[in-house]
Scaffold this active site. Structure first.
Site, PDB file in Angstrom:
ATOM      1  N   LEU A 173       6.506   8.874  -0.497  1.00 29.62           N
ATOM      2  CA  LEU A 173       5.960   8.826   0.637  1.00 29.62           C
ATOM      3  C   LEU A 173       4.929  10.056   0.705  1.00 29.62           C
ATOM      4  O   LEU A 173       4.961  10.741   1.745  1.00 29.62           O
ATOM      5  CB  LEU A 173       6.977   8.988   1.794  1.00 29.62           C
ATOM      6  CG  LEU A 173       6.532   8.565   3.222  1.00 29.62           C
ATOM      7  CD1 LEU A 173       6.415   7.089   3.199  1.00 29.62           C
ATOM      8  CD2 LEU A 173       7.819   8.945   4.226  1.00 29.62           C
ATOM      9  N   GLY A 174       3.929  10.253  -0.155  1.00 29.04           N
ATOM     10  CA  GLY A 174       3.147  11.279  -0.072  1.00 29.04           C
ATOM     11  C   GLY A 174       1.974  10.887   0.592  1.00 29.04           C
ATOM     12  O   GLY A 174       1.610  10.037   1.612  1.00 29.04           O
ATOM     13  N   GLY A 228       2.640   7.699   2.569  1.00 27.23           N
ATOM     14  CA  GLY A 228       2.543   8.129   4.123  1.00 27.23           C
ATOM     15  C   GLY A 228       1.616   7.188   4.832  1.00 27.23           C
ATOM     16  O   GLY A 228       1.833   6.719   6.096  1.00 27.23           O
ATOM     17  N   ALA A 260      -0.311 -12.478   7.336  1.00 27.14           N
ATOM     18  CA  ALA A 260       0.583 -12.897   6.136  1.00 27.14           C
ATOM     19  C   ALA A 260       1.422 -13.824   6.390  1.00 27.14           C
ATOM     20  O   ALA A 260       1.872 -14.666   5.690  1.00 27.14           O
ATOM     21  CB  ALA A 260       1.522 -11.582   5.899  1.00 27.14           C
ATOM     22  N   VAL A 281      -8.058   0.933  -8.084  1.00 27.55           N
ATOM     23  CA  VAL A 281      -9.547   1.390  -8.411  1.00 27.55           C
ATOM     24  C   VAL A 281     -10.044   1.392  -7.102  1.00 27.55           C
ATOM     25  O   VAL A 281     -10.176   0.364  -6.389  1.00 27.55           O
ATOM     26  CB  VAL A 281      -9.970  -0.048  -9.177  1.00 27.55           C
ATOM     27  CG1 VAL A 281     -11.505   0.367  -9.648  1.00 27.55           C
ATOM     28  CG2 VAL A 281      -9.170  -0.138 -10.433  1.00 27.55           C
ATOM     29  N   GLY A 293     -10.047   3.233  -4.348  1.00 22.36           N
ATOM     30  CA  GLY A 293      -9.307   3.237  -3.103  1.00 22.36           C
ATOM     31  C   GLY A 293      -9.367   2.157  -2.202  1.00 22.36           C
ATOM     32  O   GLY A 293      -8.625   1.123  -2.556  1.00 22.36           O
ATOM     33  N   GLU A 317      -5.889  14.212  -7.968  1.00 24.23           N
ATOM     34  CA  GLU A 317      -4.797  13.628  -8.426  1.00 24.23           C
ATOM     35  C   GLU A 317      -3.810  14.605  -8.732  1.00 24.23           C
ATOM     36  O   GLU A 317      -3.964  15.907  -8.439  1.00 24.23           O
ATOM     37  CB  GLU A 317      -4.860  13.080 -10.105  1.00 24.23           C
ATOM     38  CG  GLU A 317      -5.658  12.117 -10.219  1.00 24.23           C
ATOM     39  CD  GLU A 317      -5.187  10.693  -9.274  1.00 24.23           C
ATOM     40  OE1 GLU A 317      -3.938  10.515  -9.657  1.00 24.23           O
ATOM     41  OE2 GLU A 317      -5.778  10.357  -8.410  1.00 24.23           O
ATOM     42  N   LYS A 370      -9.631   3.877 -14.250  1.00 27.56           N
ATOM     43  CA  LYS A 370      -9.952   2.709 -13.248  1.00 27.56           C
ATOM     44  C   LYS A 370     -10.977   1.792 -14.103  1.00 27.56           C
ATOM     45  O   LYS A 370     -11.019   0.670 -13.911  1.00 27.56           O
ATOM     46  CB  LYS A 370     -10.981   3.448 -12.170  1.00 27.56           C
ATOM     47  CG  LYS A 370      -9.725   4.221 -11.361  1.00 27.56           C
ATOM     48  CD  LYS A 370     -10.265   5.125 -10.204  1.00 27.56           C
ATOM     49  CE  LYS A 370      -9.475   5.734  -9.541  1.00 27.56           C
ATOM     50  NZ  LYS A 370     -10.260   6.973  -8.656  1.00 27.56           N
ATOM     51  N   GLY A 387      -7.853   8.975  -0.345  1.00 32.04           N
ATOM     52  CA  GLY A 387      -7.518   9.361   0.894  1.00 32.04           C
ATOM     53  C   GLY A 387      -6.294   8.605   1.271  1.00 32.04           C
ATOM     54  O   GLY A 387      -6.091   7.514   0.891  1.00 32.04           O
TER      55      GLY A 387
HETATM   56  P1  NDP Z   1       1.635  12.384  -3.598  1.00 28.94           P
HETATM   57  O1  NDP Z   1       1.817  13.625  -4.597  1.00 28.94           O
HETATM   58  O2  NDP Z   1       0.984  12.598  -2.280  1.00 28.94           O
HETATM   59  O3  NDP Z   1       2.816  11.586  -3.454  1.00 28.94           O
HETATM   60  C1  NDP Z   1       3.848  11.379  -4.201  1.00 28.94           C
HETATM   61  C2  NDP Z   1       5.027  10.905  -3.727  1.00 28.94           C
HETATM   62  O4  NDP Z   1       6.089  10.643  -4.729  1.00 28.94           O
HETATM   63  C3  NDP Z   1       5.849  11.861  -2.733  1.00 28.94           C
HETATM   64  O5  NDP Z   1       6.481  11.321  -1.696  1.00 28.94           O
HETATM   65  C4  NDP Z   1       7.156  12.487  -3.771  1.00 28.94           C
HETATM   66  O6  NDP Z   1       8.311  12.732  -2.963  1.00 28.94           O
HETATM   67  C5  NDP Z   1       7.246  11.170  -4.532  1.00 28.94           C
HETATM   68  N1  NDP Z   1       7.940  11.192  -5.879  1.00 28.94           N
HETATM   69  C6  NDP Z   1       7.268  12.065  -6.937  1.00 28.94           C
HETATM   70  N2  NDP Z   1       8.295  12.155  -7.591  1.00 28.94           N
HETATM   71  C7  NDP Z   1       9.426  11.625  -7.455  1.00 28.94           C
HETATM   72  C8  NDP Z   1      10.665  11.228  -7.805  1.00 28.94           C
HETATM   73  N3  NDP Z   1      11.221  11.681  -8.877  1.00 28.94           N
HETATM   74  N4  NDP Z   1      11.682  10.562  -7.306  1.00 28.94           N
HETATM   75  C9  NDP Z   1      11.348  10.112  -6.076  1.00 28.94           C
HETATM   76  N5  NDP Z   1      10.150  10.347  -5.345  1.00 28.94           N
HETATM   77  C10 NDP Z   1       9.202  10.910  -5.917  1.00 28.94           C
HETATM   78  O7  NDP Z   1       0.660  11.235  -4.440  1.00 28.94           O
HETATM   79  P2  NDP Z   1      -0.271  10.248  -3.841  1.00 28.94           P
HETATM   80  O8  NDP Z   1       0.099   9.726  -2.741  1.00 28.94           O
HETATM   81  O9  NDP Z   1      -1.494  10.980  -3.660  1.00 28.94           O
HETATM   82  O10 NDP Z   1      -0.552   9.216  -5.226  1.00 28.94           O
HETATM   83  C11 NDP Z   1       0.500   8.405  -5.433  1.00 28.94           C
HETATM   84  C12 NDP Z   1      -0.209   7.208  -6.492  1.00 28.94           C
HETATM   85  O11 NDP Z   1      -1.544   6.818  -5.585  1.00 28.94           O
HETATM   86  C13 NDP Z   1      -0.648   8.036  -7.638  1.00 28.94           C
HETATM   87  O12 NDP Z   1      -0.562   7.223  -8.630  1.00 28.94           O
HETATM   88  C14 NDP Z   1      -2.226   8.226  -7.395  1.00 28.94           C
HETATM   89  O13 NDP Z   1      -2.935   8.289  -8.410  1.00 28.94           O
HETATM   90  C15 NDP Z   1      -2.521   6.911  -6.505  1.00 28.94           C
HETATM   91  N6  NDP Z   1      -3.772   6.960  -5.893  1.00 28.94           N
HETATM   92  C16 NDP Z   1      -3.958   8.209  -5.025  1.00 28.94           C
HETATM   93  C17 NDP Z   1      -5.186   8.140  -4.071  1.00 28.94           C
HETATM   94  C18 NDP Z   1      -5.283   9.305  -3.275  1.00 28.94           C
HETATM   95  O14 NDP Z   1      -6.407   9.410  -2.413  1.00 28.94           O
HETATM   96  N7  NDP Z   1      -4.345  10.147  -3.270  1.00 28.94           N
HETATM   97  C19 NDP Z   1      -6.121   6.973  -4.066  1.00 28.94           C
HETATM   98  C20 NDP Z   1      -5.639   6.082  -5.098  1.00 28.94           C
HETATM   99  C21 NDP Z   1      -4.456   5.944  -5.832  1.00 28.94           C
HETATM  100  P3  NDP Z   1       8.202  14.184  -2.151  1.00 28.94           P
HETATM  101  O15 NDP Z   1       7.126  14.304  -1.345  1.00 28.94           O
HETATM  102  O16 NDP Z   1       9.609  14.486  -1.609  1.00 28.94           O
HETATM  103  O17 NDP Z   1       7.942  15.338  -3.385  1.00 28.94           O
HETATM  104  N1  HSE Z   2      -8.202  11.058  -7.447  1.00 25.13           N
HETATM  105  C1  HSE Z   2      -8.423   9.975  -7.232  1.00 25.13           C
HETATM  106  C2  HSE Z   2     -10.196  10.077  -6.625  1.00 25.13           C
HETATM  107  C3  HSE Z   2      -7.901   9.310  -6.020  1.00 25.13           C
HETATM  108  O1  HSE Z   2     -10.436  11.603  -6.515  1.00 25.13           O
HETATM  109  O2  HSE Z   2     -10.905   9.197  -6.661  1.00 25.13           O
HETATM  110  C4  HSE Z   2      -8.252   7.990  -5.837  1.00 25.13           C
HETATM  111  O3  HSE Z   2      -8.212   7.345  -6.890  1.00 25.13           O
END
Ligand code: NDP
Ligand code: HSE
Length: 435
Positions: free
Chosen positions: A11-12, A16, A33, A132, A134, A190, A205, A302
């Site tokens: 829920l990051g 989120g 849906a 890929v 976003g 990342e 990607k 984002g």
């Molecule tokens: P974040 O670091 O913001 O969130 C990761 C989440 O995973 C957090 O809620 C964290 O919990 C949880 N988590 C991590 N390890 C564990 C574990 N061992 N057990 C349970 N929960 C865990 O990452 P993002 O949301 O940025 O990225 C998530 C995915 O989406 C990645 O694969 C990323 O490459 C991909 N992505 C991200 C984009 C972006 O814009 N950020 C865009 C496209 C893809 P806690 O908060 O409690 O630590």
């Molecule tokens: N870290 C990646 C970027 C997130 O900057 O494009 C989206 O995949």
């Protein structure tokens, strides 16, 4: 009809965003849906932090293994990232007969073949639109909208962090470090930002796009990867003066001998559409034999832009639940038994144009020697610029070449650097007109 029960792993930034979009647009989403989509369980590390966003009405714990084995969950959404725990969780979810939605390009680029094979065997869907570009629905566009075409090439800005850094440095003259920190604060980068700046994330990607474009297995280990960390401010400046802009491009191209799969900083004409994609925006240019060139543009990273793709996948999974697994859209666009074994070419075999920059002594015969050396290597010069530096009697020389084979360029560079009148390393940047 009963709602679809979703388990959210993470829920990051993206998790989120997914929670917020699902909550805000619940009614519209259910109308599309055909059923409500309900998050009934969430796994994170920091439960208290997650409860601040979600409240206490949904089960939240730190037990991702429990979530993927929970019989009440229909779809697992993996938004944890990484390729160790995430691999285990995704394979377990599949084994439990659950559909999976993921934004995790690192996981799919490295383990996609295994994951898709396991999913096909179990008759479940693994959807990955968010992995890929976003919020841009490029997977759906290529896998479904362009199925009539023989795809010739795909080129794109598919990493928001590096595009943000390059844009901000160019327009504001700020430092690399400051802009990387800004991209991290905005949630674009990342967990390990070297993945962004060294081109690895873009290669993850691109690997997926190449599979979908050409019907080949996922082959991240064969991608050529060069990031932006070695670019100097003067490279960006010089490109501007010559009418180009430097972008980190992912390029995959079908050639008679095989498939090019490469990520590197690339000079593109300043007036081209792709040169004007700025900030964290992404753009993917696809060339198909029937459609010609199509440009897909939008937010590449984002919270909510990425959530937009995650939720679109959830809607797709919900709609497809009743379809016979044999009649679903194949994970990689082509039927699993119709994949091609076209080889991925080595970077030495890539054919493109080059910008070569060097400092030489400003004396008779230098240009003649250099142009002869390039001609002997089979390299044709498209343009040449000389800028004298009066104070040390040297000159900055820039050659722009016509298309050449990279192996020949590298051999020519080695020979040029051995010449006594050449006073610097040769800066080599690849160029694409994308025409
Ligand atoms: P974040 O670091 O913001 O969130 C990761 C989440 O995973 C957090 O809620 C964290 O919990 C949880 N988590 C991590 N390890 C564990 C574990 N061992 N057990 C349970 N929960 C865990 O990452 P993002 O949301 O940025 O990225 C998530 C995915 O989406 C990645 O694969 C990323 O490459 C991909 N992505 C991200 C984009 C972006 O814009 N950020 C865009 C496209 C893809 P806690 O908060 O409690 O630590
Ligand atoms: N870290 C990646 C970027 C997130 O900057 O494009 C989206 O995949």
């Amino acid at each position: 009809m009963d709602s679809i029960k979703v388990g959210l792993l993470g829920l990051g930034v993206v998790g989120g965003g997914t929670w917020k979009v699902l909550a805000r647009n619940a009614q519209e989403i259910a109308r599309r849906a055909g059923r409500s989509i309900e998050v009934t369980r969430i796994a994170v590390r920091d439960v208290a932090k997650a409860q601040q966003l979600v409240g206490t009405s949904v089960k939240i714990d730190a037990d991702p293994q429990g979530l993927v084995r929970d019989p009440s969950i229909d779809v697992v959404v993996e938004l944890i990232g990484g390729d160790t725990l995430a691999l285990d969780l995704v394979l377990t979810a599949i084994d439990q007969g659950k559909h999976v939605v993921t934004a995790n390009k690192a996981l799919l680029a490295k383990h996609g073949n295994e994951i898709f094979a396991a999913a096909s065997k179990k008759g479940v869907i693994v959807a990955f639109e968010a992995a890929v570009a976003g919020g841009i629905p490029i997977i759906k566009a290529m896998r479904e909208g362009l199925t009539a075409n023989r795809i010739e090439w795909v080129a794109g800005i598919i990493n928001g962090t590096t595009n943000f850094i390059l844009s901000e440095m160019r327009s504001k003259g700020t430092s690399f470090a400051a802009e990387l920190a800004a991209a991290q604060a905005l949630g674009y980068a990342e967990a390990d930002p070297t993945f962004d700046i060294e081109g690895v994330d873009a290669a993850h990607k691109l690997t997926l796009l190449a599979s979908i474009a050409f019907g080949i297995p996922v082959q991240f280990d064969k991608a050529y990867i060069e990031g932006i960390s070695k670019l100097a401010a003067e490279d960006i400046e010089m490109a501007e003066r010559l009418g180009y802009r430097i972008k980190l491009l992912g390029i995959t191209k079908r050639r008679p001998e095989g498939i090019e799969l490469r990520v590197h900083p690339t000079l593109v004409p300043k007036e081209s559409m792709i040169a004007n994609v700025e900030g964290a925006m992404n753009a993917v240019l696809v060339r198909g034999d029937a459609v010609g060139q199509s440009l897909f543009y939008g937010k590449g990273a984002g919270e909510e832009p990425t959530a937009s793709s995650v939720v679109a996948d959830l809607v797709d999974v919900t709609r497809l639940l009743t379809a016979d697994p044999e009649h679903r859209v194949p994970h990689l666009a082509f039927q699993a038994d119709a994949m091609a074994d076209t080889p991925i070419l080595s970077i030495d075999d890539v054919v493109t144009s080059y910008h070569l920059r060097m400092r030489v002594l400003d004396q008779p015969g230098v240009l003649a020697d250099l142009t002869r050396l390039l001609a002997d290597a089979g390299i044709s010069i498209q343009a040449m610029i000389q800028q004298p530096r009066v104070h040390d009697k040297t000159a900055e020389l820039i050659f722009v070449t016509h298309e050449a084979v990279e192996r020949n360029i590298n051999q020519a560079i080695a020979s040029i650097e051995a010449l006594s009148f050449v006073k610097s390393k040769v800066t080599r940047l690849r160029m694409e007109s994308l025409a």
